[in-house]
Structures are given as C-alpha cells and as structure tokens.
Enzyme design. Structure first.
Site, PDB file in Angstrom:
ATOM      1  N   SER A   7       0.825  -1.201   0.000  1.00  0.00           N
ATOM      2  CA  SER A   7       0.000   0.000   0.000  1.00  0.00           C
ATOM      3  C   SER A   7       0.866   1.262   0.000  1.00  0.00           C
ATOM      4  CB  SER A   7      -0.888   0.033   1.240  1.00  0.00           C
ATOM      5  OG  SER A   7      -1.428   1.333   1.388  1.00  0.00           O
ATOM      6  N   HIS A  32      -1.276  -1.507  -4.072  1.00  0.00           N
ATOM      7  CA  HIS A  32      -2.516  -1.166  -3.364  1.00  0.00           C
ATOM      8  C   HIS A  32      -2.616   0.340  -3.228  1.00  0.00           C
ATOM      9  CE1 HIS A  32      -5.978  -2.322  -0.906  1.00  0.00           C
ATOM     10  NE2 HIS A  32      -5.642  -1.362  -0.077  1.00  0.00           N
ATOM     11  N   ASP A  34      -4.783   3.273  -1.869  1.00  0.00           N
ATOM     12  CA  ASP A  34      -5.845   3.595  -0.904  1.00  0.00           C
ATOM     13  C   ASP A  34      -6.398   4.992  -1.144  1.00  0.00           C
ATOM     14  OD1 ASP A  34      -4.132   1.736   1.616  1.00  0.00           O
ATOM     15  OD2 ASP A  34      -6.141   1.336   0.845  1.00  0.00           O
ATOM     16  N   MET A  36      -9.087   7.837   0.070  1.00  0.00           N
ATOM     17  CA  MET A  36      -9.866   8.187   1.257  1.00  0.00           C
ATOM     18  C   MET A  36     -10.471   9.580   1.098  1.00  0.00           C
ATOM     19  SD  MET A  36      -7.133   6.901   4.091  1.00  0.00           S
ATOM     20  CE  MET A  36      -6.598   5.198   4.100  1.00  0.00           C
ATOM     21  N   HIS A  66      -8.482   0.737  -3.765  1.00  0.00           N
ATOM     22  CA  HIS A  66      -9.388   0.537  -2.623  1.00  0.00           C
ATOM     23  C   HIS A  66     -10.067   1.869  -2.317  1.00  0.00           C
ATOM     24  CE1 HIS A  66      -9.488  -0.392   2.028  1.00  0.00           C
ATOM     25  NE2 HIS A  66     -10.701  -0.358   1.505  1.00  0.00           N
ATOM     26  N   MET A  68     -12.217   4.072  -0.200  1.00  0.00           N
ATOM     27  CA  MET A  68     -12.818   4.262   1.112  1.00  0.00           C
ATOM     28  C   MET A  68     -13.584   5.586   1.052  1.00  0.00           C
ATOM     29  SD  MET A  68      -9.609   2.863   3.361  1.00  0.00           S
ATOM     30  CE  MET A  68      -8.463   2.985   1.995  1.00  0.00           C
ATOM     31  N   MET A 136     -10.972  -5.803   5.927  1.00  0.00           N
ATOM     32  CA  MET A 136     -10.178  -4.835   6.686  1.00  0.00           C
ATOM     33  C   MET A 136      -9.808  -5.476   8.008  1.00  0.00           C
ATOM     34  SD  MET A 136      -9.742  -2.382   4.719  1.00  0.00           S
ATOM     35  CE  MET A 136      -8.761  -1.472   5.909  1.00  0.00           C
ATOM     36  N   ASP A 170      -6.239  -6.393   4.668  1.00  0.00           N
ATOM     37  CA  ASP A 170      -5.627  -5.065   4.610  1.00  0.00           C
ATOM     38  C   ASP A 170      -5.571  -4.428   5.989  1.00  0.00           C
ATOM     39  OD1 ASP A 170      -6.599  -2.001   2.802  1.00  0.00           O
ATOM     40  OD2 ASP A 170      -4.920  -2.439   4.136  1.00  0.00           O
TER      41      ASP A 170
HETATM   42  C1  DX5 Z   1      -6.247   1.503   6.116  1.00  0.00           C
HETATM   43  C2  DX5 Z   1      -5.254   1.337   5.016  1.00  0.00           C
HETATM   44  C3  DX5 Z   1      -4.051   0.593   5.574  1.00  0.00           C
HETATM   45  C4  DX5 Z   1      -2.922   0.422   4.614  1.00  0.00           C
HETATM   46  C5  DX5 Z   1      -1.979  -0.652   5.099  1.00  0.00           C
HETATM   47  O1  DX5 Z   1      -7.367   2.150   5.648  1.00  0.00           O
HETATM   48  O2  DX5 Z   1      -5.836   0.611   3.948  1.00  0.00           O
HETATM   49  O3  DX5 Z   1      -4.529  -0.666   5.993  1.00  0.00           O
HETATM   50  O4  DX5 Z   1      -3.420   0.049   3.384  1.00  0.00           O
HETATM   51  O5  DX5 Z   1      -1.463  -0.199   6.283  1.00  0.00           O
HETATM   52  P1  DX5 Z   1      -0.365  -1.004   7.137  1.00  0.00           P
HETATM   53  O6  DX5 Z   1       0.091  -2.198   6.331  1.00  0.00           O
HETATM   54  O7  DX5 Z   1       0.734  -0.016   7.359  1.00  0.00           O
HETATM   55  O8  DX5 Z   1      -1.103  -1.400   8.370  1.00  0.00           O
HETATM   56 ZN    ZN Z   2      -6.519  -0.442   1.598  1.00  0.00          ZN
END
Ligand code: DX5
Ligand code: ZN
Length: 211
Positions: A7, A32, A34, A36, A66, A68, A136, A170
């Site tokens: 990620s 990955h 992310d 948000m 992903h 969110m 998650m 994740d």
């Molecule tokens: C949360 C993110 C994290 C990220 C991974 O919303 O999606 O989970 O991708 O984070 P680590 O691997 O640093 O926990």
């Molecule tokens: Zn993610």
C-alpha cells in the site's frame, strides 16, 4: 501462491514514483492504492491523477484500488479511466450494488470490502458478482495499526458461504502474522508499513511468495 499488494499509503509521499518502481522491481503482484475521502474514513489520501501518472510510468503493474469513499459510484468511471485493474468499494458505502455492476460493465475486477465490524454474511447477495473480497483487519483510515485477529474467521465464513475467488486482507499485516492469514484462506496480503518501511523490501516480497 500468496500475493503481495503493497500500500502506497505507507510510502514517502514525496517519492511515490520510486515506491512504484520498488514494488515492481521486487516482484510485488499488485500496487494497493488507498483512496480516502475524509468522510467514510477520517483521512484524506490520493486521487485519480496520481493513479494515471503511475499507470503511465508502469503500465503493466496491476493497480489494486481501494475506495474508502461514502459515495464511490461517482468515482468508478474516474478510476477506470485512470487505470484501475481491480476496483474495490465498501459494502457499507452508498450505492454498493450499482458500484459493483458499473465496475464489471467497465471490465475491471470487482472487489467488495468489509470494515471489521461488518459480518461476512453482509456480502451474501453479491458473492457471485465479486472477483475479490477485501477484509479490513484494522479500522480503515490509517496505516501502521495493529492487526485485529478477530477478523480472520470471516475468511473461513466466506469459504463456507461458497466464495471461491480471492480474499484479500488489509491492515497491520507483516512477517510476524502473514502465515496466520495465509492459513486462514487469505490469498492477497496488503502491506503498507511492513513493506515500504522494511530494511529489505525484496526479502518481504520473497517471504510472502514463499508462504
Ligand atoms: C487503512 C489502510 C491501511 C494500509 C496498510 O485504511 O488501507 O490498511 O493500506 O497499512 P499497514 O500495512 O501499514 O497497516
Ligand atoms: Zn486499503
């Protein structure tokens, strides 16, 4: 073989092109990405312009996006155009069913994500339309959190419900707990901190592929 999808949330925000190159050259299976919105989760991250730039730099990387977002439907086409290969939306978000339908219409792999508190049964009506379920293993929004072990039984539950495609996890995943996840039937591991802040990221990728 277990897949690794690092990620970029955990990468140096000033050197994301290098992070992409690192993921690609160490043999990571996906990247990955992310996204948000500071509403569905209390954080704000990356937009489609960054994904487009990454796709231009490394067109043959698999982009595991992903979302969110509380209202992801308006961004399905946007991230398709930006280069998403896999597009995952939360079952808890608005217009979930319409999102899955649109993702498939556009030819992307359709993923559904569950927050820790949402049971696997919540996806029952749509399992046949999904290429991937993203569990998650932390409360979404931030990297560097501790893995929530009580999420793991959801993977077995999905298998009992007849889901035979990919299950991704994740949040909080690293060398110390990755075998537990693989043994629970999870095929794709998201690692942010454990990969981008590792002394030896290539070694992390090799260890995941050796599971
Ligand atoms: C949360 C993110 C994290 C990220 C991974 O919303 O999606 O989970 O991708 O984070 P680590 O691997 O640093 O926990
Ligand atoms: Zn993610």
């Amino acid at each position: 073989m277990t897949k690794l999808s690092p990620s970029i949330l955990a990468a140096d925000p000033l050197r994301l092109g290098d992070a992409l190159t690192l993921a690609y050259t160490t043999g990571c299976d996906e990247l990955h990405f992310d996204v948000m919105d500071a509403h569905f989760v209390p954080n704000l991250s990356f937009g489609p312009a960054l994904l487009s730039a990454m796709k231009k730099q490394q067109p043959d990387m698999v982009y595991d996006v992903h979302l969110m977002l509380s209202d992801p439907l308006q961004y399905v086409d946007v991230f398709a155009q930006a280069g998403a290969n896999i597009l995952t939306v939360h079952q808890e978000a608005n217009d979930f069913e319409a999102c899955i339908r649109r993702i498939r219409e556009l030819g992307m792999q359709a993923g559904a994500s569950l927050k820790p508190a949402t049971p696997a049964q919540a996806l029952q009506p749509w399992l046949a339309q999904l290429d991937r379920v993203l569990l998650m293993t932390v409360e979404p929004g931030f990297g560097g959190q501790k893995l929530m072990l009580d999420v793991l039984p959801k993977a077995q539950k999905l298998r009992q419900m007849g889901f035979a495609d990919e299950i991704e996890a994740d949040g909080g995943i690293g060398l110390s707990n990755m075998k537990l996840l693989a043994d629970s039937g999870i095929n794709v591991l998201v690692m942010g901190t454990a990969f981008f802040k590792a002394e030896n990221p290539a070694g992390v990728a090799q260890a995941v592929h050796a599971l």
